[in-house]
Enzyme design. Structure first.
Site, mmCIF file in Angstrom:
data_model
loop_
_atom_site.group_PDB
_atom_site.id
_atom_site.type_symbol
_atom_site.label_atom_id
_atom_site.label_comp_id
_atom_site.label_asym_id
_atom_site.label_seq_id
_atom_site.Cartn_x
_atom_site.Cartn_y
_atom_site.Cartn_z
ATOM 1 N NE ARG A 102 36.416 41.840 43.291
ATOM 2 C CZ ARG A 102 37.066 42.554 42.416
ATOM 3 N NH1 ARG A 102 37.589 43.791 43.043
ATOM 4 N NH2 ARG A 102 37.564 42.437 41.346
ATOM 5 C CG HIS A 129 40.598 38.726 39.416
ATOM 6 N ND1 HIS A 129 39.343 38.753 39.238
ATOM 7 C CD2 HIS A 129 41.101 39.880 39.470
ATOM 8 C CE1 HIS A 129 38.995 39.795 38.941
ATOM 9 N NE2 HIS A 129 39.901 40.780 39.139
ATOM 10 C CD GLN A 132 41.961 41.564 35.447
ATOM 11 O OE1 GLN A 132 41.205 42.264 36.133
ATOM 12 N NE2 GLN A 132 42.497 42.109 34.324
ATOM 13 C CG ASP A 227 47.643 42.776 40.580
ATOM 14 O OD1 ASP A 227 47.323 43.990 40.482
ATOM 15 O OD2 ASP A 227 47.273 41.721 41.027
ATOM 16 C CB CYS A 267 44.454 43.060 36.484
ATOM 17 S SG CYS A 267 45.300 43.326 38.296
ATOM 18 N NE ARG A 295 37.368 41.703 34.445
ATOM 19 C CZ ARG A 295 37.542 42.057 35.647
ATOM 20 N NH1 ARG A 295 38.448 43.071 36.267
ATOM 21 N NH2 ARG A 295 36.968 41.699 36.643
HETATM 22 N N1 CP Z 1 40.736 44.329 37.656
HETATM 23 C C1 CP Z 1 39.641 44.516 38.626
HETATM 24 O O1 CP Z 1 39.242 43.232 39.172
HETATM 25 O O2 CP Z 1 39.333 45.613 38.970
HETATM 26 P P1 CP Z 1 38.340 46.060 40.117
HETATM 27 O O3 CP Z 1 38.827 45.418 41.395
HETATM 28 O O4 CP Z 1 38.192 47.520 40.166
HETATM 29 O O5 CP Z 1 37.231 45.390 40.025
HETATM 30 N N1 NVA Z 2 45.690 41.437 43.373
HETATM 31 C C1 NVA Z 2 44.681 42.715 43.464
HETATM 32 C C2 NVA Z 2 43.933 42.601 42.310
HETATM 33 C C3 NVA Z 2 42.747 43.735 42.149
HETATM 34 C C4 NVA Z 2 42.080 43.415 40.889
HETATM 35 C C5 NVA Z 2 43.993 42.421 44.520
HETATM 36 O O1 NVA Z 2 43.494 41.533 44.906
HETATM 37 O O2 NVA Z 2 43.770 43.344 45.381
#
Ligand code: CP
Ligand code: NVA
Length: 312
Positions: A102, A129, A132, A227, A267, A295
């Site tokens: 990540r 993502h 997701q 989101d 999400c 997930r």
């Molecule tokens: N939706 C999602 O990726 O959640 P986190 O950021 O908590 O991993």
């Molecule tokens: N768009 C959000 C998604 C988090 C899972 C971010 O990148 O923070």
């Protein structure tokens, strides 16, 4: 040596997507059959950003498959600063079987995948993502469509044309979804994702369209997805975004323009009172915690699938 990465949804085709759904469904129904399928395999998980769902589901997921997780924060490895991404990729390839990362920049994922001899999974970047999107489509396929085709399912995406939106655009083309995107001016998804999503969608019967008015976008929708307005890394823009997105909140008034059967998706994490109200998130139409559960099943399937399609 061959290996399969998941840098973006663009790494998958429709057949592979279907195979991952079927594997995730079997893992969900019969977890006992998979308790040692990744026995002795190790995943290194790199996190430059915060996470609840992704961290917990990848770590518990590999343990449930008989494997082991090593969790690395930026405090541990100082990605790209203590040593180059390409060196981290080649070191990890000598010790572990899978890299889950990540990160801020999609370029970091691409460099990691280029230099690693083991599968690399994008666990969120500023650009996309994919995990997701896979779990979200699995959720619709599994429980809304009864494990039948998603063709013709109309999903209205309301809010920021961000990383999550980009991955939904690409996956629409793999599952035959009709994705209607409603963003404030200036917050549209990047054109290259829209172009690619549309090209992929043409082949399988999906559709990616735009409707700037959220009320019109949700008319006839089977699902509404939103989101956060301010993603991780964009915190300095929070005040401006609160103003720019104010007409794009998913609330009861917006839902009154949608059919009764509409499902609410997010999400998570959600900023209640910003992109979605508490009453909508907690309503019986909300399937956000099913998405969160999936997930786990989705990523277990992704890990096994990529490792099964890779040879060292
Ligand atoms: N939706 C999602 O990726 O959640 P986190 O950021 O908590 O991993
Ligand atoms: N768009 C959000 C998604 C988090 C899972 C971010 O990148 O923070």
């Amino acid at each position: 040596m061959t290996k399969m990465d998941l840098r973006s949804i663009a790494d998958l085709d429709a057949r592979q997507m279907q195979e991952i759904f079927l594997l995730a469904a079997d893992m969900k129904d019969h977890p006992e059959n998979y308790t040692s399928c990744l026995k002795g395999r190790t995943m290194a998980m790199i996190n430059e950003k915060q996470s609840l769902r992704t961290k917990v589901t990848f770590e518990t997921g590999i343990q449930q498959l008989g494997g082991f997780a090593v969790y690395l924060t930026n405090q541990d490895i100082n990605l790209g600063k203590r040593e180059p991404v390409k060196d981290i990729a080649r070191n990890l390839s000598r010790w572990v079987d899978l890299i889950v990362a990540r990160v801020y920049r999609q370029a970091t994922i691409l460099e990691m995948a280029e230099y690693a001899s083991i599968p690399v999974i994008n666990a969120l970047s500023d650009e996309s993502h994919p995990c997701q999107a896979v779990s979200d489509m699995f959720t619709l396929w599994d429980q809304v469509r009864g494990r039948d085709s998603l063709r013709g399912f109309k999903l209205a995406y309301i809010g920021d044309g961000n990383n999550v939106c980009h991955s939904l655009i690409l996956i629409a083309g793999l599952v035959g979804l009709h994705l209607v995107i409603s963003t404030p001016p200036g917050y549209e998804p990047e054109a290259r994702f829209v172009d690619r999503g549309r090209r992929m969608a043409e082949e399988i019967g999906g559709l990616v369209t735009f409707e700037p008015c959220p009320r019109k976008a949700v008319a006839g929708a089977d699902g509404i997805y939103t989101d956060v307005w301010t993603s991780m890394g964009q915190e300095a823009e929070t005040a401006k975004r609160l103003v720019d997105f104010k007409d794009y909140q998913v609330n009861d008034e917006l839902l009154s323009h949608a059919p009764d059967h509409v499902k609410i998706m997010h999400c998570l994490p959600a900023h209640r009172g910003e992109e979605i109200t508490d009453s909508v998130l907690e309503s019986p139409r909300s399937i956000v915690f099913d998405q969160a559960e999936n997930r786990l099943h989705g990523q277990k399937a992704i890990m096994k699938y990529l490792l099964d399609h890779s040879r060292r």
